[in-house]
Design a protein around this motif. Sequence first.
Motif, PDB file in Angstrom:
ATOM      1  N   ARG B  11      22.460  36.460 -35.310  1.00  0.00           N
ATOM      2  CA  ARG B  11      23.739  36.188 -35.004  1.00  0.00           C
ATOM      3  C   ARG B  11      24.274  37.212 -33.787  1.00  0.00           C
ATOM      4  N   LEU B  12      24.140  38.422 -34.271  1.00  0.00           N
ATOM      5  CA  LEU B  12      24.764  39.442 -33.366  1.00  0.00           C
ATOM      6  C   LEU B  12      24.275  39.387 -32.041  1.00  0.00           C
ATOM      7  N   LYS B  13      22.904  39.030 -31.829  1.00  0.00           N
ATOM      8  CA  LYS B  13      22.484  39.066 -30.513  1.00  0.00           C
ATOM      9  C   LYS B  13      22.911  37.581 -29.886  1.00  0.00           C
ATOM     10  N   ALA B  14      22.828  36.594 -30.384  1.00  0.00           N
ATOM     11  CA  ALA B  14      23.426  35.221 -30.289  1.00  0.00           C
ATOM     12  C   ALA B  14      25.080  35.538 -29.454  1.00  0.00           C
ATOM     13  N   LYS B  15      25.694  36.462 -30.144  1.00  0.00           N
ATOM     14  CA  LYS B  15      26.977  36.640 -29.724  1.00  0.00           C
ATOM     15  C   LYS B  15      27.154  37.050 -28.368  1.00  0.00           C
ATOM     16  N   GLN B  16      26.214  37.713 -28.016  1.00  0.00           N
ATOM     17  CA  GLN B  16      26.134  38.441 -26.832  1.00  0.00           C
ATOM     18  C   GLN B  16      25.728  37.572 -25.490  1.00  0.00           C
ATOM     19  N   LEU B  17      25.791  36.313 -25.873  1.00  0.00           N
ATOM     20  CA  LEU B  17      25.184  35.415 -24.679  1.00  0.00           C
ATOM     21  C   LEU B  17      25.812  35.825 -23.469  1.00  0.00           C
ATOM     22  N   PHE B  18      27.282  36.130 -23.390  1.00  0.00           N
ATOM     23  CA  PHE B  18      27.830  36.175 -22.148  1.00  0.00           C
ATOM     24  C   PHE B  18      27.796  37.969 -21.544  1.00  0.00           C
ATOM     25  N   GLU B  19      27.449  38.558 -22.617  1.00  0.00           N
ATOM     26  CA  GLU B  19      27.414  40.015 -22.243  1.00  0.00           C
ATOM     27  C   GLU B  19      26.085  40.265 -21.194  1.00  0.00           C
ATOM     28  N   GLY B  20      26.406  41.231 -20.468  1.00  0.00           N
ATOM     29  CA  GLY B  20      25.687  41.597 -19.186  1.00  0.00           C
ATOM     30  C   GLY B  20      25.832  40.629 -17.952  1.00  0.00           C
ATOM     31  N   LEU B  21      26.513  39.252 -18.221  1.00  0.00           N
ATOM     32  CA  LEU B  21      26.708  38.565 -17.214  1.00  0.00           C
ATOM     33  C   LEU B  21      27.545  39.078 -16.365  1.00  0.00           C
ATOM     34  N   PRO B  22      27.776  39.109 -14.860  1.00  0.00           N
ATOM     35  CA  PRO B  22      28.572  39.380 -13.900  1.00  0.00           C
ATOM     36  C   PRO B  22      29.974  38.956 -14.602  1.00  0.00           C
ATOM     37  N   PRO B  23      30.979  39.679 -14.543  1.00  0.00           N
ATOM     38  CA  PRO B  23      32.134  39.274 -15.115  1.00  0.00           C
ATOM     39  C   PRO B  23      32.945  38.213 -14.477  1.00  0.00           C
ATOM     40  N   GLU B  24      32.449  37.893 -13.235  1.00  0.00           N
ATOM     41  CA  GLU B  24      33.289  36.852 -12.362  1.00  0.00           C
ATOM     42  C   GLU B  24      32.603  35.484 -13.002  1.00  0.00           C
ATOM     43  N   GLU B  25      31.332  35.473 -13.507  1.00  0.00           N
ATOM     44  CA  GLU B  25      30.732  34.290 -14.054  1.00  0.00           C
ATOM     45  C   GLU B  25      31.195  34.001 -15.277  1.00  0.00           C
ATOM     46  N   ILE B  26      31.502  35.083 -16.121  1.00  0.00           N
ATOM     47  CA  ILE B  26      32.187  34.787 -17.429  1.00  0.00           C
ATOM     48  C   ILE B  26      33.743  34.293 -17.282  1.00  0.00           C
ATOM     49  N   ASN B  27      33.991  35.005 -16.393  1.00  0.00           N
ATOM     50  CA  ASN B  27      35.500  34.456 -15.931  1.00  0.00           C
ATOM     51  C   ASN B  27      35.508  32.920 -15.742  1.00  0.00           C
ATOM     52  N   LYS B  28      34.527  32.675 -14.727  1.00  0.00           N
ATOM     53  CA  LYS B  28      34.531  31.256 -14.197  1.00  0.00           C
ATOM     54  C   LYS B  28      34.599  30.163 -15.273  1.00  0.00           C
ATOM     55  N   LEU B  29      33.740  30.611 -16.327  1.00  0.00           N
ATOM     56  CA  LEU B  29      33.467  29.875 -17.186  1.00  0.00           C
ATOM     57  C   LEU B  29      34.670  29.840 -18.231  1.00  0.00           C
ATOM     58  N   LEU B  30      35.011  30.723 -18.807  1.00  0.00           N
ATOM     59  CA  LEU B  30      36.160  30.803 -19.646  1.00  0.00           C
ATOM     60  C   LEU B  30      37.507  30.543 -19.233  1.00  0.00           C
ATOM     61  N   SER B  31      37.655  30.842 -17.884  1.00  0.00           N
ATOM     62  CA  SER B  31      39.221  30.650 -17.402  1.00  0.00           C
ATOM     63  C   SER B  31      39.523  29.555 -16.945  1.00  0.00           C
ATOM     64  N   GLU B  32      38.666  28.554 -16.416  1.00  0.00           N
ATOM     65  CA  GLU B  32      38.932  27.333 -16.125  1.00  0.00           C
ATOM     66  C   GLU B  32      39.200  26.270 -17.172  1.00  0.00           C
ATOM     67  N   GLY B  33      38.392  26.452 -18.384  1.00  0.00           N
ATOM     68  CA  GLY B  33      38.601  25.667 -19.611  1.00  0.00           C
ATOM     69  C   GLY B  33      39.871  25.603 -20.335  1.00  0.00           C
ATOM     70  N   ALA B  34      40.468  24.427 -20.723  1.00  0.00           N
ATOM     71  CA  ALA B  34      41.356  24.453 -21.872  1.00  0.00           C
ATOM     72  C   ALA B  34      41.094  25.016 -23.004  1.00  0.00           C
ATOM     73  N   THR B  35      42.039  25.714 -23.782  1.00  0.00           N
ATOM     74  CA  THR B  35      41.741  26.160 -25.168  1.00  0.00           C
ATOM     75  C   THR B  35      42.485  25.238 -26.015  1.00  0.00           C
ATOM     76  N   HIS B  36      41.838  24.792 -26.846  1.00  0.00           N
ATOM     77  CA  HIS B  36      42.581  23.671 -28.024  1.00  0.00           C
ATOM     78  C   HIS B  36      42.379  24.493 -29.430  1.00  0.00           C
ATOM     79  N   VAL B  37      43.429  24.167 -30.160  1.00  0.00           N
ATOM     80  CA  VAL B  37      43.380  24.565 -31.662  1.00  0.00           C
ATOM     81  C   VAL B  37      42.814  23.598 -32.414  1.00  0.00           C
ATOM     82  N   PHE B  38      41.750  23.644 -33.098  1.00  0.00           N
ATOM     83  CA  PHE B  38      41.645  22.931 -34.189  1.00  0.00           C
ATOM     84  C   PHE B  38      41.615  23.282 -35.392  1.00  0.00           C
ATOM     85  N   ARG B  39      42.384  22.432 -36.424  1.00  0.00           N
ATOM     86  CA  ARG B  39      42.687  22.962 -37.665  1.00  0.00           C
ATOM     87  C   ARG B  39      41.509  22.437 -38.678  1.00  0.00           C
ATOM     88  N   LYS B  40      41.523  23.387 -39.651  1.00  0.00           N
ATOM     89  CA  LYS B  40      40.560  23.084 -40.766  1.00  0.00           C
ATOM     90  C   LYS B  40      40.074  21.562 -41.046  1.00  0.00           C
TER      91      LYS B  40
END
Lengths: 240, 240
Positions: B11-40
């Motif tokens: 999992r440690l490696k899995a978490k790094q999916l976005f690591e090493g990617l150009p920052p602008e790509e990460i940004n594009k992916l994460l900035s556009e989407g809406a963040t929603h809170v899911f309760r238990k």
Amino acid sequence: MLTNFPPGNSRLKAKQLFEGLPPEEINKLLSEGATHVFRKGEIIFREGGIPTGVFHIKSGKVKKYKTTATGAEQIIYICAEGELLGYHALLSEERYSDSTAALVTSEITFISKETFLGVLSRSSALSNRLLKLLGLEFSGFIDSFTNLATKNVRERLAFNLLMLEEKFRDGKKTDAVDIMLSRTDLANMTGTAKETLVRLLKEFKQKNLIQTTSNSVRIIDREGVIAEANFMGKQTPGKK
Amino acid sequence: MLTNFPPGNSRLKAKQLFEGLPPEEINKLLSEGATHVFRKGEIIFREGGIPTGVFHIKSGKVKKYKTTATGAEQIIYICAEGELLGYHALLSEERYSDSTAALVTSEITFISKETFLGVLSRSSALSNRLLKLLGLEFSGFIDSFTNLATKNVRERLAFNLLMLEEKFRDGKKTDAVDIMLSRTDLANMTGTAKETLVRLLKEFKQKNLIQTTSNSVRIIDREGVIAEANFMGKQTPGKK
DNA sequence: CGGACAATTGAAGCCGGTCAAAACTGGTGG
DNA sequence: CCACCAGTTTTGACCGGCTTCAATTGTCCG
């Protein structure tokens, strides 16, 4: 619920890994590598080994399996003509996590790591197909996993027979498909003891669901086997 | 043999999916989407649903599971902060093959299909990381699969506890990791009945391997739990 | 024809599932 | 603050599906 029905169906798509790719790419991949014949029982690669390439099944059938500490063998998957072997380890840059052995005499083309990764890095078509294939593999694998966890041996065996029938159909449209697998392999795939497996086959046979020879099984009442697999849960027929 | 030890390590490696990617790509992916809170307990997506994007876990923990025809729930995997959800179905262009629900209150960022596939098609860095991730997932999954098929409930439980300890460590280096999972979830993950699970936990507790509260488990004798998991097969210690 | 391996059958026992009931927990409102 | 309630956890008892061990039969090839 089951994502793919009949089970194993997704293989048809899996086989198309190279389909739609530019012919020169397919050529590059398959023409360079040496083709080697593996006889029944011969091992193509071993768990823990370092991958040096991938293998393309030109003809034949192989089993992917994992050996446990106690010596038991768990069959993960059966691969047939047209499928690719060993790419998971290559992609993850890890050692092989399972072993592969020929179930029947099989022609296997070796594609070196350099060739494969080289084409992959230059071909978005290939990487797209690979991503799609991996996604498909997952849903099939999840089905098998859930089956193993939640169903009894009888249901799992029925499920596996249906899946194997597709595998062993070999494109032919014949009604009669011989599932050529030893009792031991069938047991190791179903996750049970061979004695239990034999007893269940006997029952299925007595119910006229299947025919058996010493080294094959043939489904003769597909609906009956589906009923044994109990996809819908035990409930009064006709009732929701 | 086990490919990853301790289990869940990848999992440690899995978490790094976005690591090493150009920052602008990460940004594009994460900035556009809406963040929603899911309760238990809230469901993020359901098996059979049509994927419209992928989900990024900003914080929290979720379970991937499959519901059987009889109503049983099989937990496939637990995802933690930083992991991506729902990409298998998107890649394979199929419906979701499993469901996902929040185990604790979780912040999830939605990334639309268009955005994700758009970035993916233009970024060989992302597609390479994704291919690697999928390859890694496979070896972990194969381990779980083999465990399920060849080990008894006690061994599977021990295995899962070790795996979950990594999941719930949350980067902290603390010795004491609380595995916050209901008995039912733990049972559904181990592939057993909750009564059996409770009895085994009791045994582990009496052997001073773990501490329990009504809604968590903590490993206090890691070596002891490893022994219960029986990775090496039953044999006279010291003897090969 | 024999020998090795695979498949089959039989018997015994335990692991783990199921059903039922009791104890416990956390949250809620009076 | 305490009593109550719903849901979860825990315990108990039972029994059936599978595994295991052992022995017999069957099959394939040299």
